[in-house]
Design a protein around this motif. Structure first.
Motif, PDB file in Angstrom:
ATOM      1  N   LEU A  61      46.689  40.832  40.383  1.00  0.00           N
ATOM      2  CA  LEU A  61      47.141  40.223  41.649  1.00  0.00           C
ATOM      3  C   LEU A  61      45.908  40.198  42.542  1.00  0.00           C
ATOM      4  CD1 LEU A  61      50.616  41.898  42.172  1.00  0.00           C
ATOM      5  CD2 LEU A  61      50.167  39.638  40.815  1.00  0.00           C
ATOM      6  N   LEU A  62      44.705  39.997  42.011  1.00  0.00           N
ATOM      7  CA  LEU A  62      43.460  39.611  43.076  1.00  0.00           C
ATOM      8  C   LEU A  62      43.161  38.279  42.967  1.00  0.00           C
ATOM      9  CD1 LEU A  62      41.742  42.869  41.625  1.00  0.00           C
ATOM     10  CD2 LEU A  62      43.254  42.625  43.590  1.00  0.00           C
ATOM     11  N   ALA A  63      42.285  38.002  43.960  1.00  0.00           N
ATOM     12  CA  ALA A  63      41.598  36.604  44.073  1.00  0.00           C
ATOM     13  C   ALA A  63      40.428  36.424  43.240  1.00  0.00           C
ATOM     14  CB  ALA A  63      41.248  36.606  45.634  1.00  0.00           C
ATOM     15  N   LEU A  64      40.033  35.185  42.955  1.00  0.00           N
ATOM     16  CA  LEU A  64      38.939  35.154  41.822  1.00  0.00           C
ATOM     17  C   LEU A  64      38.551  33.823  42.340  1.00  0.00           C
ATOM     18  CD1 LEU A  64      37.739  36.095  39.094  1.00  0.00           C
ATOM     19  CD2 LEU A  64      39.304  34.084  38.191  1.00  0.00           C
ATOM     20  N   LYS A  65      37.067  33.994  42.379  1.00  0.00           N
ATOM     21  CA  LYS A  65      36.221  32.653  42.610  1.00  0.00           C
ATOM     22  C   LYS A  65      35.362  32.851  41.135  1.00  0.00           C
ATOM     23  CE  LYS A  65      32.776  30.571  45.595  1.00  0.00           C
ATOM     24  NZ  LYS A  65      31.756  30.995  46.676  1.00  0.00           N
ATOM     25  N   TRP A  66      35.356  31.454  40.835  1.00  0.00           N
ATOM     26  CA  TRP A  66      34.635  31.098  39.414  1.00  0.00           C
ATOM     27  C   TRP A  66      33.581  29.747  39.892  1.00  0.00           C
ATOM     28  CZ3 TRP A  66      35.814  33.679  34.424  1.00  0.00           C
ATOM     29  CH2 TRP A  66      35.197  32.978  33.593  1.00  0.00           C
ATOM     30  N   MET A  82      43.567  47.626  45.890  1.00  0.00           N
ATOM     31  CA  MET A  82      43.559  46.772  44.760  1.00  0.00           C
ATOM     32  C   MET A  82      42.191  46.643  44.087  1.00  0.00           C
ATOM     33  SD  MET A  82      46.102  43.643  46.207  1.00  0.00           S
ATOM     34  CE  MET A  82      46.735  43.270  44.787  1.00  0.00           C
ATOM     35  N   ASP A  83      42.071  47.181  43.096  1.00  0.00           N
ATOM     36  CA  ASP A  83      40.785  47.408  42.390  1.00  0.00           C
ATOM     37  C   ASP A  83      40.038  46.285  41.735  1.00  0.00           C
ATOM     38  OD1 ASP A  83      38.583  48.792  41.331  1.00  0.00           O
ATOM     39  OD2 ASP A  83      39.351  50.136  40.404  1.00  0.00           O
ATOM     40  N   PRO A  84      39.090  45.562  42.456  1.00  0.00           N
ATOM     41  CA  PRO A  84      38.414  44.650  41.661  1.00  0.00           C
ATOM     42  C   PRO A  84      37.673  45.053  40.562  1.00  0.00           C
ATOM     43  CG  PRO A  84      37.473  45.079  43.781  1.00  0.00           C
ATOM     44  CD  PRO A  84      38.590  45.997  43.688  1.00  0.00           C
ATOM     45  N   ILE A  85      37.201  46.150  40.663  1.00  0.00           N
ATOM     46  CA  ILE A  85      35.961  46.567  39.347  1.00  0.00           C
ATOM     47  C   ILE A  85      37.031  46.636  38.145  1.00  0.00           C
ATOM     48  CG2 ILE A  85      34.820  48.664  38.525  1.00  0.00           C
ATOM     49  CD1 ILE A  85      34.108  49.249  41.369  1.00  0.00           C
ATOM     50  N   LEU A  86      37.959  47.305  38.136  1.00  0.00           N
ATOM     51  CA  LEU A  86      39.084  47.016  36.912  1.00  0.00           C
ATOM     52  C   LEU A  86      39.473  45.798  36.584  1.00  0.00           C
ATOM     53  CD1 LEU A  86      40.737  48.853  34.791  1.00  0.00           C
ATOM     54  CD2 LEU A  86      42.534  48.694  36.520  1.00  0.00           C
ATOM     55  N   ALA A  87      39.972  44.829  37.581  1.00  0.00           N
ATOM     56  CA  ALA A  87      39.986  43.412  36.997  1.00  0.00           C
ATOM     57  C   ALA A  87      38.831  42.825  36.363  1.00  0.00           C
ATOM     58  CB  ALA A  87      40.670  42.857  38.097  1.00  0.00           C
ATOM     59  N   VAL A 124      34.703  55.344  46.869  1.00  0.00           N
ATOM     60  CA  VAL A 124      35.471  54.410  47.605  1.00  0.00           C
ATOM     61  C   VAL A 124      35.584  53.232  46.553  1.00  0.00           C
ATOM     62  CG1 VAL A 124      35.347  52.568  49.466  1.00  0.00           C
ATOM     63  CG2 VAL A 124      34.436  54.859  49.921  1.00  0.00           C
ATOM     64  N   ILE A 125      36.964  52.766  46.468  1.00  0.00           N
ATOM     65  CA  ILE A 125      37.110  51.522  45.908  1.00  0.00           C
ATOM     66  C   ILE A 125      36.667  50.273  46.625  1.00  0.00           C
ATOM     67  CG2 ILE A 125      39.005  49.893  44.622  1.00  0.00           C
ATOM     68  CD1 ILE A 125      40.354  52.675  43.811  1.00  0.00           C
ATOM     69  N   PRO A 126      35.763  49.648  46.196  1.00  0.00           N
ATOM     70  CA  PRO A 126      35.349  48.437  46.960  1.00  0.00           C
ATOM     71  C   PRO A 126      36.357  47.091  47.137  1.00  0.00           C
ATOM     72  CG  PRO A 126      34.230  48.238  44.895  1.00  0.00           C
ATOM     73  CD  PRO A 126      35.065  49.408  44.776  1.00  0.00           C
ATOM     74  N   ASN A 127      35.834  46.390  48.027  1.00  0.00           N
ATOM     75  CA  ASN A 127      36.799  45.257  48.278  1.00  0.00           C
ATOM     76  C   ASN A 127      36.503  44.037  47.158  1.00  0.00           C
ATOM     77  OD1 ASN A 127      38.148  45.997  50.534  1.00  0.00           O
ATOM     78  ND2 ASN A 127      36.393  45.436  51.771  1.00  0.00           N
ATOM     79  N   GLU A 128      35.356  44.105  46.542  1.00  0.00           N
ATOM     80  CA  GLU A 128      35.013  42.930  45.390  1.00  0.00           C
ATOM     81  C   GLU A 128      33.995  43.563  44.524  1.00  0.00           C
ATOM     82  OE1 GLU A 128      33.480  39.697  47.752  1.00  0.00           O
ATOM     83  OE2 GLU A 128      31.587  40.404  47.740  1.00  0.00           O
ATOM     84  N   ALA A 129      34.059  42.755  43.470  1.00  0.00           N
ATOM     85  CA  ALA A 129      33.208  43.044  42.271  1.00  0.00           C
ATOM     86  C   ALA A 129      32.518  41.338  42.050  1.00  0.00           C
ATOM     87  CB  ALA A 129      33.613  43.505  40.941  1.00  0.00           C
ATOM     88  N   LYS A 130      31.201  41.470  41.722  1.00  0.00           N
ATOM     89  CA  LYS A 130      30.630  40.287  41.212  1.00  0.00           C
ATOM     90  C   LYS A 130      29.785  40.435  39.934  1.00  0.00           C
ATOM     91  CE  LYS A 130      29.730  38.784  46.162  1.00  0.00           C
ATOM     92  NZ  LYS A 130      28.649  38.152  46.906  1.00  0.00           N
ATOM     93  N   MET A 131      30.058  39.462  39.333  1.00  0.00           N
ATOM     94  CA  MET A 131      29.364  39.126  37.824  1.00  0.00           C
ATOM     95  C   MET A 131      28.584  38.014  37.882  1.00  0.00           C
ATOM     96  SD  MET A 131      32.308  40.551  35.185  1.00  0.00           S
ATOM     97  CE  MET A 131      33.383  39.695  35.728  1.00  0.00           C
ATOM     98  N   GLU A 132      27.519  37.925  37.280  1.00  0.00           N
ATOM     99  CA  GLU A 132      26.729  36.590  36.883  1.00  0.00           C
ATOM    100  C   GLU A 132      26.255  36.813  35.502  1.00  0.00           C
ATOM    101  OE1 GLU A 132      23.538  35.986  39.712  1.00  0.00           O
ATOM    102  OE2 GLU A 132      24.609  36.678  41.248  1.00  0.00           O
ATOM    103  N   LEU A 174      26.735  31.441  35.115  1.00  0.00           N
ATOM    104  CA  LEU A 174      28.343  31.885  35.183  1.00  0.00           C
ATOM    105  C   LEU A 174      28.226  32.642  36.669  1.00  0.00           C
ATOM    106  CD1 LEU A 174      31.207  31.620  34.290  1.00  0.00           C
ATOM    107  CD2 LEU A 174      30.332  33.480  32.714  1.00  0.00           C
ATOM    108  N   LYS A 175      28.917  32.563  37.390  1.00  0.00           N
ATOM    109  CA  LYS A 175      29.270  33.390  38.719  1.00  0.00           C
ATOM    110  C   LYS A 175      30.745  33.768  38.841  1.00  0.00           C
ATOM    111  CE  LYS A 175      24.917  32.377  40.804  1.00  0.00           C
ATOM    112  NZ  LYS A 175      24.300  32.279  42.194  1.00  0.00           N
ATOM    113  N   ILE A 176      31.187  35.036  39.066  1.00  0.00           N
ATOM    114  CA  ILE A 176      32.544  35.482  39.174  1.00  0.00           C
ATOM    115  C   ILE A 176      32.625  36.490  40.344  1.00  0.00           C
ATOM    116  CG2 ILE A 176      34.534  36.373  38.114  1.00  0.00           C
ATOM    117  CD1 ILE A 176      33.288  35.470  35.365  1.00  0.00           C
ATOM    118  N   THR A 177      33.334  36.041  41.231  1.00  0.00           N
ATOM    119  CA  THR A 177      33.594  37.015  42.268  1.00  0.00           C
ATOM    120  C   THR A 177      35.040  37.559  42.296  1.00  0.00           C
ATOM    121  OG1 THR A 177      31.928  36.298  43.633  1.00  0.00           O
ATOM    122  CG2 THR A 177      33.490  37.517  44.681  1.00  0.00           C
ATOM    123  N   VAL A 178      35.422  38.805  42.123  1.00  0.00           N
ATOM    124  CA  VAL A 178      36.922  39.066  41.915  1.00  0.00           C
ATOM    125  C   VAL A 178      37.088  39.828  43.440  1.00  0.00           C
ATOM    126  CG1 VAL A 178      38.582  40.579  41.075  1.00  0.00           C
ATOM    127  CG2 VAL A 178      36.896  39.391  39.426  1.00  0.00           C
TER     128      VAL A 178
END
Length: 145
Positions: free
Chosen positions: A118-123, A38-43, A80-88, A20-24
């Protein structure tokens, strides 16, 4: 296990695994002004918590199902709140029907937090290997040559 020996038993030997790979993707900003980003870590954190509820609330507790997030990466600075968060992570099951059942579809329903924020998600999910089951195993004497 002793070298040169093979161990086999009747029943389940190895669970199936789906990677499973998720990028917010959000919008980074300085932590002094979080309202401008728009905080990707929170989402992503909400998604991770929702994933854990699949086993406890959407699957039969008598069936073997494990959903794990083993990697959560985001940002490089403490202010700094980053642009993206990734999970695997992985999804593992012993039951072939459970792997192909609607329960597996619940994983895709866990994207609601990204939409809430309201964030983009790749799954993506990739089937890594199938489960191994031996039935009616009859041991034989043989030597490794």
């Amino acid at each position: 296990m002793d070298a040169g020996k093979v161990y086999v038993r009747d029943g389940f030997l190895q669970a199936s695994e789906d990677a499973l790979k998720i990028t917010v993707t959000g919008f980074g900003t300085h932590c002094a002004e979080p309202h401008t980003g728009m905080d990707p870590i929170l989402a992503a954190s909400h998604i991770m918590i929702a994933l854990q509820s699949i086993v406890s609330r959407n699957a039969n507790p008598l069936k073997e199902l494990v959903v794990s997030i083993g990697s959560f990466r985001s940002g490089h600075a403490d202010n700094v709140i980053p642009n993206e968060a990734k999970m695997e992570g992985t999804i593992r099951v012993f039951n072939p029907e459970l792997r192909n059942s609607p329960v597996a579809g619940f994983v895709t329903c866990r994207i609601a937090p990204a939409h809430t924020f309201l964030l983009a998600l790749k799954w993506t999910t990739n089937s890594m290997y199938s489960l191994i089951i031996t039935e009616n195993f009859i041991p034989m004497n043989w030597q490794w040559k």
